[in-house]
Design a protein around this motif. Structure first.
Motif, PDB file in Angstrom:
ATOM      1  N   MET A 103      -1.792 -37.167  31.139  1.00 25.32           N
ATOM      2  CA  MET A 103      -2.714 -37.227  29.835  1.00 25.32           C
ATOM      3  C   MET A 103      -1.756 -36.617  28.729  1.00 25.32           C
ATOM      4  O   MET A 103      -1.754 -37.267  27.758  1.00 25.32           O
ATOM      5  CB  MET A 103      -3.870 -35.816  30.043  1.00 25.32           C
ATOM      6  CG  MET A 103      -4.927 -36.643  31.063  1.00 25.32           C
ATOM      7  SD  MET A 103      -6.417 -35.455  30.831  1.00 25.32           S
ATOM      8  CE  MET A 103      -7.413 -36.286  31.895  1.00 25.32           C
ATOM      9  N   LYS A 104      -0.751 -35.772  29.127  1.00 26.12           N
ATOM     10  CA  LYS A 104      -0.097 -35.045  28.038  1.00 26.12           C
ATOM     11  C   LYS A 104       0.876 -36.169  27.488  1.00 26.12           C
ATOM     12  O   LYS A 104       0.998 -36.266  26.298  1.00 26.12           O
ATOM     13  CB  LYS A 104       0.969 -33.989  28.644  1.00 26.12           C
ATOM     14  CG  LYS A 104       0.000 -32.831  28.713  1.00 26.12           C
ATOM     15  CD  LYS A 104       1.099 -31.296  29.123  1.00 26.12           C
ATOM     16  CE  LYS A 104       0.331 -30.142  28.960  1.00 26.12           C
ATOM     17  NZ  LYS A 104       1.170 -29.115  29.137  1.00 26.12           N
ATOM     18  N   ARG A 105       1.636 -36.993  28.407  1.00 25.42           N
ATOM     19  CA  ARG A 105       2.402 -38.096  27.925  1.00 25.42           C
ATOM     20  C   ARG A 105       1.671 -38.957  27.103  1.00 25.42           C
ATOM     21  O   ARG A 105       2.079 -39.582  25.998  1.00 25.42           O
ATOM     22  CB  ARG A 105       3.185 -38.664  28.979  1.00 25.42           C
ATOM     23  CG  ARG A 105       4.366 -38.014  29.926  1.00 25.42           C
ATOM     24  CD  ARG A 105       4.779 -38.523  31.006  1.00 25.42           C
ATOM     25  NE  ARG A 105       5.948 -38.056  31.509  1.00 25.42           N
ATOM     26  CZ  ARG A 105       6.566 -38.277  32.698  1.00 25.42           C
ATOM     27  NH1 ARG A 105       6.405 -39.398  33.321  1.00 25.42           N
ATOM     28  NH2 ARG A 105       7.606 -37.571  33.142  1.00 25.42           N
ATOM     29  N   PHE A 106       0.363 -39.400  27.663  1.00 28.93           N
ATOM     30  CA  PHE A 106      -0.297 -40.488  26.809  1.00 28.93           C
ATOM     31  C   PHE A 106      -0.718 -39.985  25.493  1.00 28.93           C
ATOM     32  O   PHE A 106      -0.399 -40.733  24.504  1.00 28.93           O
ATOM     33  CB  PHE A 106      -1.582 -40.754  27.821  1.00 28.93           C
ATOM     34  CG  PHE A 106      -2.452 -41.960  27.089  1.00 28.93           C
ATOM     35  CD1 PHE A 106      -2.028 -43.196  27.325  1.00 28.93           C
ATOM     36  CD2 PHE A 106      -3.424 -41.712  26.121  1.00 28.93           C
ATOM     37  CE1 PHE A 106      -3.066 -44.243  26.537  1.00 28.93           C
ATOM     38  CE2 PHE A 106      -4.179 -42.650  25.602  1.00 28.93           C
ATOM     39  CZ  PHE A 106      -3.825 -44.039  25.731  1.00 28.93           C
ATOM     40  N   GLN A 143      -0.439 -26.682  21.714  1.00 31.24           N
ATOM     41  CA  GLN A 143      -1.365 -25.782  21.890  1.00 31.24           C
ATOM     42  C   GLN A 143      -2.829 -26.599  22.178  1.00 31.24           C
ATOM     43  O   GLN A 143      -3.471 -26.194  22.688  1.00 31.24           O
ATOM     44  CB  GLN A 143      -1.596 -24.631  20.746  1.00 31.24           C
ATOM     45  CG  GLN A 143      -0.243 -23.740  20.570  1.00 31.24           C
ATOM     46  CD  GLN A 143      -0.352 -22.815  19.368  1.00 31.24           C
ATOM     47  OE1 GLN A 143      -1.161 -22.962  18.755  1.00 31.24           O
ATOM     48  NE2 GLN A 143       0.593 -21.936  19.274  1.00 31.24           N
ATOM     49  N   TRP A 144      -2.771 -27.275  21.268  1.00 29.35           N
ATOM     50  CA  TRP A 144      -4.137 -28.188  21.241  1.00 29.35           C
ATOM     51  C   TRP A 144      -4.038 -29.121  22.566  1.00 29.35           C
ATOM     52  O   TRP A 144      -5.517 -29.190  23.313  1.00 29.35           O
ATOM     53  CB  TRP A 144      -4.197 -29.344  20.124  1.00 29.35           C
ATOM     54  CG  TRP A 144      -5.349 -30.359  20.487  1.00 29.35           C
ATOM     55  CD1 TRP A 144      -6.588 -30.163  20.024  1.00 29.35           C
ATOM     56  CD2 TRP A 144      -5.411 -31.629  21.046  1.00 29.35           C
ATOM     57  NE1 TRP A 144      -7.384 -31.074  20.288  1.00 29.35           N
ATOM     58  CE2 TRP A 144      -6.741 -32.140  20.896  1.00 29.35           C
ATOM     59  CE3 TRP A 144      -4.074 -32.220  21.634  1.00 29.35           C
ATOM     60  CZ2 TRP A 144      -7.012 -33.396  21.504  1.00 29.35           C
ATOM     61  CZ3 TRP A 144      -4.306 -33.542  22.234  1.00 29.35           C
ATOM     62  CH2 TRP A 144      -5.952 -33.874  22.138  1.00 29.35           C
ATOM     63  N   LEU A 145      -3.053 -29.315  22.996  1.00 26.88           N
ATOM     64  CA  LEU A 145      -3.067 -30.283  24.470  1.00 26.88           C
ATOM     65  C   LEU A 145      -3.414 -29.442  25.585  1.00 26.88           C
ATOM     66  O   LEU A 145      -4.420 -29.767  26.299  1.00 26.88           O
ATOM     67  CB  LEU A 145      -1.678 -30.803  24.686  1.00 26.88           C
ATOM     68  CG  LEU A 145      -1.404 -32.041  24.197  1.00 26.88           C
ATOM     69  CD1 LEU A 145       0.263 -32.382  24.824  1.00 26.88           C
ATOM     70  CD2 LEU A 145      -2.277 -33.257  24.732  1.00 26.88           C
ATOM     71  N   ASP A 146      -3.208 -28.051  25.627  1.00 25.07           N
ATOM     72  CA  ASP A 146      -3.580 -26.997  26.523  1.00 25.07           C
ATOM     73  C   ASP A 146      -5.000 -26.963  26.394  1.00 25.07           C
ATOM     74  O   ASP A 146      -5.773 -26.774  27.371  1.00 25.07           O
ATOM     75  CB  ASP A 146      -2.575 -25.527  26.326  1.00 25.07           C
ATOM     76  CG  ASP A 146      -1.312 -25.794  26.780  1.00 25.07           C
ATOM     77  OD1 ASP A 146      -1.121 -26.702  27.558  1.00 25.07           O
ATOM     78  OD2 ASP A 146      -0.606 -24.980  26.263  1.00 25.07           O
TER      79      ASP A 146
END
Length: 201
Positions: free
Chosen positions: A52-55, A27-30
């Motif tokens: 970005m998500k993977r990193f 949720q924070w990533l979104d």
């Protein structure tokens, strides 16, 4: 519980949660991706979002499990196609034998682990909240032959009997060097606060 607070704009320096569940971190990533789109005034491509998500997922695991970081912050103005610039904080109990040498040991890499090609430059760095501290920059050759650059800040806070370290590294020295003024300003903004409802740490 003591926490690190900052006056920096949270739309420029995003607090990154550590030690939370997968669902909460997702949720924070979104939210982070949405905020990043607003900051850069354009929609991120699916490739930029995926990178970005993977990193950041990998960074959260590494910082929480291997580094033992307590808090982390992301510098938002880095180009969306580049890896995010992540800084983390750690606190250490300060003994009675505190000295400038002790701070340098926190800010600089372990000499036994440092590579022969590593260059280290340490200079005084003052904070309005912690007084005189140190900033240590080091550069070395990464596994792929590219240049790596890191910067660490260290201060003693006798009021809370702790030493504080702020640290980050990046594999694009030009981008990190271009951001040094902003990073220095962020480092000077840090102070010790207390979480709502928290007791002594």
């Amino acid at each position: 519980m003591l926490i690190i607070e900052t006056d920096s704009d949270p739309a420029v320096w995003f607090p990154m949660p550590l030690g939370v569940g997968r669902s909460e971190f997702a949720q924070w990533l979104d939210l982070f991706l949405d905020a990043s789109s607003l900051l850069h005034r354009r929609k991120l491509t699916w490739r930029e979002k995926r990178q970005m998500k993977r990193f950041l997922e990998g960074s959260a695991v590494m910082l929480g499990e291997r580094v033992g970081a307590e808090q982390a912050f992301i510098f938002g103005p880095m180009p969306p196609q580049a890896a995010p610039l992540v800084f983390f904080t750690k606190r250490f109990a300060c003994d009675e034998n505190h000295s400038p040498l002790h701070l340098s040991m926190l800010a600089e890499p372990d000499p036994a682990a440092a590579e022969a090609s590593m260059r280290v430059e340490t200079v005084p760095f003052d904070s309005p909240y912690f007084g005189e501290g140190l900033r240590s920059m080091r550069s070395w050759t990464g596994p792929d032959g590219g240049l790596m650059l890191s910067v660490a800040y260290a201060w003693n806070d006798p009021a809370h009997n702790i030493d504080l370290v702020l640290k980050g590294h990046y594999d694009d020295p030009a981008l990190l060097e271009a951001s040094f003024d902003a990073v220095d300003t962020f480092a000077r903004s840090l102070r010790i606060g207390e979480a709502a409802g928290g007791g002594p740490s």
